[in-house]
Design a protein around this motif. Structure first.
Motif: not given
Lengths: 117, 111
Positions: A34, A97, A103-109
């Motif tokens: 995203f 993601p 699991y449902n974590e989303q990691f950001f740059g």
């Protein structure tokens, strides 16, 4: 947690030039990434969804011909701001993601600060 | 329309002064509620995901709770290094979809 990198971290360019921002997932695969944009003291606003192997989907009001997205592999998505103008100056952040996990974590740059003169 | 509202917009605390941040949401089909910490000029750092009403999660001085309408981020005995903007976000629909963010609460903790 999973690591997402962005390059460059900041860029200053002249009006009318194009700028490419890379987003990489370093230790996991992401079929979807995203792209968000954040103006000063504002929240993150989703710009587009990048899909590996297919066209990106854009949020309402985001010009697809201006913000070109390419998701060439399971670990890399690029955002190209074409013919940038001062109003495009913002903080661009990608997220991913992890694919294939429950699991449902989303990691950001870490984000890319774009300044258009 | 899915919506996330955070309050207060800014919060100033003395070191050791506990408080709570609020995140109220309106979303059809909540899949998860996320809390992130964001430092100036940096990307959001993941803190918690909450999935159902009544769920609580803790990490050091932070504790997140969830009801059907809102979430709270409780900060116990904060330290200056807890100063940051705390973002709340919701996810609706399927796993892996984009997040909808609130505007954040900027926390300043002075010693």
């Amino acid at each position: 947690g999973a690591v997402v990198s962005q390059h460059p971290s900041r860029v200053i360019c002249k009006s009318g030039t194009s700028v490419k921002i890379e987003c990489r997932s370093l230790d996991f695969q992401a079929t979807t990434m995203f792209w968000y944009r954040q103006f000063p003291k504002k929240s993150l606003m989703l710009m587009a969804t990048s899909n590996e192997g297919s066209k990106a989907t854009y949020e309402q009001g985001v010009e697809k011909d201006k913000f070109l997205i390419n998701h060439a592999s399971l670990t890399l998505s690029t955002l190209t701001v074409t013919s940038a103008h001062p109003e495009d100056s913002s903080f661009y952040i990608c997220s991913a993601p992890p694919s294939g996990l429950s699991y449902n974590e989303q990691f950001f740059g870490p984000g890319t600060r774009l300044t258009v003169l | 329309e899915d919506q996330v509202t955070q309050s207060p917009e800014a919060l100033r605390l003395q070191e050791g002064e506990s408080s709570s941040l609020n995140c109220s949401y309106t979303v059809s089909g909540l899949r998860g509620l996320f809390w992130y910490r964001q430092d100036p000029g940096k990307g959001p750092e993941f803190l918690f995901t909450l999935y159902s009403a009544g769920e609580e999660k803790e990490k050091e001085r932070l504790k997140a709770t969830l009801t059907k309408k809102e979430s709270f981020l409780h900060i116990t005995a904060p330290k200056p290094e807890d100063s940051a903007t705390y973002l709340c976000a919701v996810q609706a629909g399927q796993a892996g979809t984009a997040l909808i963010f609130g505007k954040g609460t900027t926390l300043s903790v002075s010693s």
